[in-house]
Design a protein around this motif. Structure first.
Motif, mmCIF file in Angstrom:
data_model
loop_
_atom_site.group_PDB
_atom_site.id
_atom_site.type_symbol
_atom_site.label_atom_id
_atom_site.label_comp_id
_atom_site.label_asym_id
_atom_site.label_seq_id
_atom_site.Cartn_x
_atom_site.Cartn_y
_atom_site.Cartn_z
ATOM 1 N N GLY A 210 -75.166 34.667 72.439
ATOM 2 C CA GLY A 210 -76.410 33.985 72.762
ATOM 3 C C GLY A 210 -76.195 33.100 73.962
ATOM 4 O O GLY A 210 -75.274 32.282 73.981
ATOM 5 N N GLY B 251 -72.223 25.064 59.874
ATOM 6 C CA GLY B 251 -70.843 25.214 60.332
ATOM 7 C C GLY B 251 -69.862 25.532 59.207
ATOM 8 O O GLY B 251 -68.659 25.637 59.431
ATOM 9 N N ILE C 14 -72.220 32.443 60.105
ATOM 10 C CA ILE C 14 -73.646 32.815 60.159
ATOM 11 C C ILE C 14 -74.360 32.121 61.317
ATOM 12 O O ILE C 14 -75.472 32.484 61.660
ATOM 13 N N ILE D 152 -74.300 22.335 71.964
ATOM 14 C CA ILE D 152 -73.024 21.605 71.830
ATOM 15 C C ILE D 152 -71.844 22.374 72.438
ATOM 16 O O ILE D 152 -70.705 21.928 72.331
ATOM 17 N N ASN E 109 -67.902 22.877 64.619
ATOM 18 C CA ASN E 109 -67.129 23.016 63.381
ATOM 19 C C ASN E 109 -66.623 24.463 63.284
ATOM 20 O O ASN E 109 -67.424 25.390 63.191
ATOM 21 N N ASP F 77 -71.391 17.760 62.584
ATOM 22 C CA ASP F 77 -72.432 18.422 61.801
ATOM 23 C C ASP F 77 -72.490 17.885 60.373
ATOM 24 O O ASP F 77 -73.500 17.992 59.704
HETATM 25 P P1 NAD Z 1 -77.309 28.148 66.227
HETATM 26 O O1 NAD Z 1 -76.819 28.575 64.903
HETATM 27 O O2 NAD Z 1 -76.515 28.530 67.401
HETATM 28 O O3 NAD Z 1 -77.478 26.565 66.226
HETATM 29 C C1 NAD Z 1 -78.404 25.886 65.381
HETATM 30 C C2 NAD Z 1 -78.032 24.397 65.298
HETATM 31 O O4 NAD Z 1 -76.847 24.268 64.498
HETATM 32 C C3 NAD Z 1 -77.701 23.778 66.641
HETATM 33 O O5 NAD Z 1 -78.141 22.434 66.655
HETATM 34 C C4 NAD Z 1 -76.178 23.838 66.694
HETATM 35 O O6 NAD Z 1 -75.599 22.823 67.485
HETATM 36 C C5 NAD Z 1 -75.803 23.686 65.234
HETATM 37 N N1 NAD Z 1 -74.564 24.413 64.934
HETATM 38 C C6 NAD Z 1 -74.440 25.750 64.818
HETATM 39 N N2 NAD Z 1 -73.161 26.075 64.570
HETATM 40 C C7 NAD Z 1 -72.468 24.932 64.506
HETATM 41 C C8 NAD Z 1 -71.097 24.604 64.287
HETATM 42 N N3 NAD Z 1 -70.173 25.560 64.051
HETATM 43 N N4 NAD Z 1 -70.737 23.313 64.301
HETATM 44 C C9 NAD Z 1 -71.638 22.367 64.515
HETATM 45 N N5 NAD Z 1 -72.948 22.585 64.736
HETATM 46 C C10 NAD Z 1 -73.351 23.861 64.742
HETATM 47 O O7 NAD Z 1 -78.805 28.691 66.336
HETATM 48 P P2 NAD Z 1 -79.832 28.667 67.587
HETATM 49 O O8 NAD Z 1 -79.683 27.407 68.338
HETATM 50 O O9 NAD Z 1 -81.121 29.045 67.036
HETATM 51 O O10 NAD Z 1 -79.335 29.871 68.493
HETATM 52 C C11 NAD Z 1 -78.495 29.735 69.644
HETATM 53 C C12 NAD Z 1 -78.149 31.109 70.172
HETATM 54 O O11 NAD Z 1 -77.298 31.780 69.234
HETATM 55 C C13 NAD Z 1 -79.349 32.029 70.357
HETATM 56 O O12 NAD Z 1 -79.137 32.776 71.515
HETATM 57 C C14 NAD Z 1 -79.341 32.909 69.125
HETATM 58 O O13 NAD Z 1 -79.963 34.156 69.347
HETATM 59 C C15 NAD Z 1 -77.860 33.063 68.901
HETATM 60 N N6 NAD Z 1 -77.438 33.385 67.532
HETATM 61 C C16 NAD Z 1 -76.383 34.262 67.415
HETATM 62 C C17 NAD Z 1 -75.856 34.570 66.176
HETATM 63 C C18 NAD Z 1 -74.724 35.521 66.100
HETATM 64 O O14 NAD Z 1 -74.011 35.696 67.070
HETATM 65 N N7 NAD Z 1 -74.477 36.157 64.983
HETATM 66 C C19 NAD Z 1 -76.374 33.924 65.033
HETATM 67 C C20 NAD Z 1 -77.434 33.028 65.192
HETATM 68 C C21 NAD Z 1 -77.961 32.747 66.434
#
Ligand code: NAD
Ligand code: IPM
Ligand code: MN
Length: 354
Positions: free
Chosen positions: A70, A258, A281, A288, A295, A336
């Motif tokens: 992404g 996370g 997931i 970030i 995490n 997180d």
């Molecule tokens: P995201 O899961 O990337 O993030 C959502 C929120 O959770 C954000 O505020 C992020 O900072 C926080 N977060 C996520 N993982 C974290 C971690 N390990 N530690 C701390 N904080 C964490 O979802 P989004 O922002 O809706 O999507 C961002 C991009 O990721 C988009 O391009 C989306 O299509 C893609 N995406 C990819 C996958 C995958 O590769 N399987 C899954 C979900 C989303």
């Protein structure tokens, strides 16, 4: 034991690095790692989010460890070139129709959950999400609406064959969990024909699993009850779209996205176990990325699932899980979870406890 490491975009490489440290620390004889480009990183380097050589590498390995894809700079590209197509393409090409997403609150870690501790304590569910069908993979497009404006459309469908095979996975998963043998099939059969076929097929498939208690719930009610009564669920069996949404919801009830790992599997067996793709997931978290604060626990736990399902290494998987749990119990938490530990520090804390 060959593993394709696909770090991807954003925090993907940061969290994958920590999972690799954990795998390396176990020094498993015969484990060989290969690394490939996916997502926006691959698009920028090769002009495609899932280059042919990456797909070939994944097919030639026994498992895939995936970070995240992404990249906001790619959001205006034609859909087939966007980073997300890498993970969708891998799931489809590798026929990974069964996605297991465990969501559990460990005893003593109820304080991580925003739920009341006595409610959080009941949470121990496995979401079994169908991964290669539904509205995700139907025809889609834009066209002129009757009033002349543009409209987008996406075809949602499930065949009996697709539903039956994931239903059997859910029933077998429930039995293996040794819990109260509860499977809740989640659909929207009060509105969608797709869901009516889903429900009828799940009921028919249950005939060969008389020991399993099967119930059905509409997805809106399920979203509510995961928060109010998580203890009411054992295995949640659901489709691709509902499973996507409910698993982020369940992660929030556990404490953070996370923390949630996943395994995606099909029917292919290798010399070592079931072929699978393992990933947190969560996504690439562009908000970030590059700050060293993501995490990595979800990815580390995904590596544990890989050892269990693709390599039959239950003891090593359990060791990793205990190390993560131990770190959390000792207050090792990223932002997180309201803590101050960075990505590297969390990885180091898990390593110390291995
Ligand atoms: P995201 O899961 O990337 O993030 C959502 C929120 O959770 C954000 O505020 C992020 O900072 C926080 N977060 C996520 N993982 C974290 C971690 N390990 N530690 C701390 N904080 C964490 O979802 P989004 O922002 O809706 O999507 C961002 C991009 O990721 C988009 O391009 C989306 O299509 C893609 N995406 C990819 C996958 C995958 O590769 N399987 C899954 C979900 C989303
Ligand atoms: C996930 C993600 C993916 C999905 C996206 C990135 C295609 O949200 O793995 O949960 O919707 O399946
Ligand atoms: Mn998702």
């Amino acid at each position: 034991m060959k593993v394709a490491i696909l770090p991807g975009d954003g925090i993907g490489p940061e969290v994958t690095r920590q999972a690799l440290r954990v795998l390396e620390a176990l020094s498993l004889p015969g484990l060989t790692l290969f690394e490939g480009d996916v997502g926006g990183a691959a698009y920028h380097r090769h002009g495609h989010p899932l280059p042919e050589e990456t797909l070939t590498m994944a097919k030639e390995c026994d498992a895939v460890l995936f970070g995240a894809v992404g990249d906001p700079t790619c959001d205006k590209l034609d859909r087939h070139l966007r980073p997300e197509q890498a993970i969708l393409g891998l799931r489809k090409e590798l026929a990974l129709f069964a996605n297991l997403r465990p969501a559990k609150v460990y005893p003593g870690l109820e304080h991580l959950s925003p739920l009341k501790p006595e409610i959080a304590a009941q949470m121990d569910m496995m979401i079994v999400r169908e991964l290669t069908g539904d509205v995700y993979f139907g025809d889609k497009g834009t066209r002129a609406a009757t009033d002349g404006s543009d409209e987008g459309w996406d075809m949602m469908s499930y065949s009996e064959t697709e539903v039956r095979r994931i239903a059997h996975v859910a029933f077998r998963t429930s039995r293996a969990r040794g819990d109260k043998h509860r499977v809740t099939s989640v659909d929207k059969a009060n509105v969608l024909e797709t869901s009516q076929v889903w429900r009828d097929t799940v009921i028919a498939a249950a005939d060969s699993h008389p020991d399993i208690a099967l119930s059905h719930m509409y997805v809106d009610n399920a979203a509510m009850q995961i928060i109010t009564n998580p203890g009411g669920f054992g295995v949640i069996l659901t489709g691709n779209l509902f499973g996507d949404i409910l698993s982020d919801l369940a992660s929030a009830a556990v404490g953070s996205i996370g923390l949630l790992a996943s395994a995606s599997m099909g029917e292919r067996q290798t010399a070592h176990g079931t072929f699978g793709l393992y990933e947190p997931i969560h996504g690439s978290a562009p908000d970030i990325a590059g700050q060293g604060i993501a995490n990595p626990m979800a990815t580390i736990l995904s590596a544990a699932m890989m050892l269990r399902h693709s390599f039959g290494k239950e003891a090593e998987a359990a060791r990793i899980e205990a190390a993560v749990e131990g770190a959390l119990a000792d207050g090792v938490m990223g932002r997180d979870l309201g803590g101050e530990h960075g990505t590297e520090a969390i990885g180091a804390a898990v390593l110390e406890r291995l």
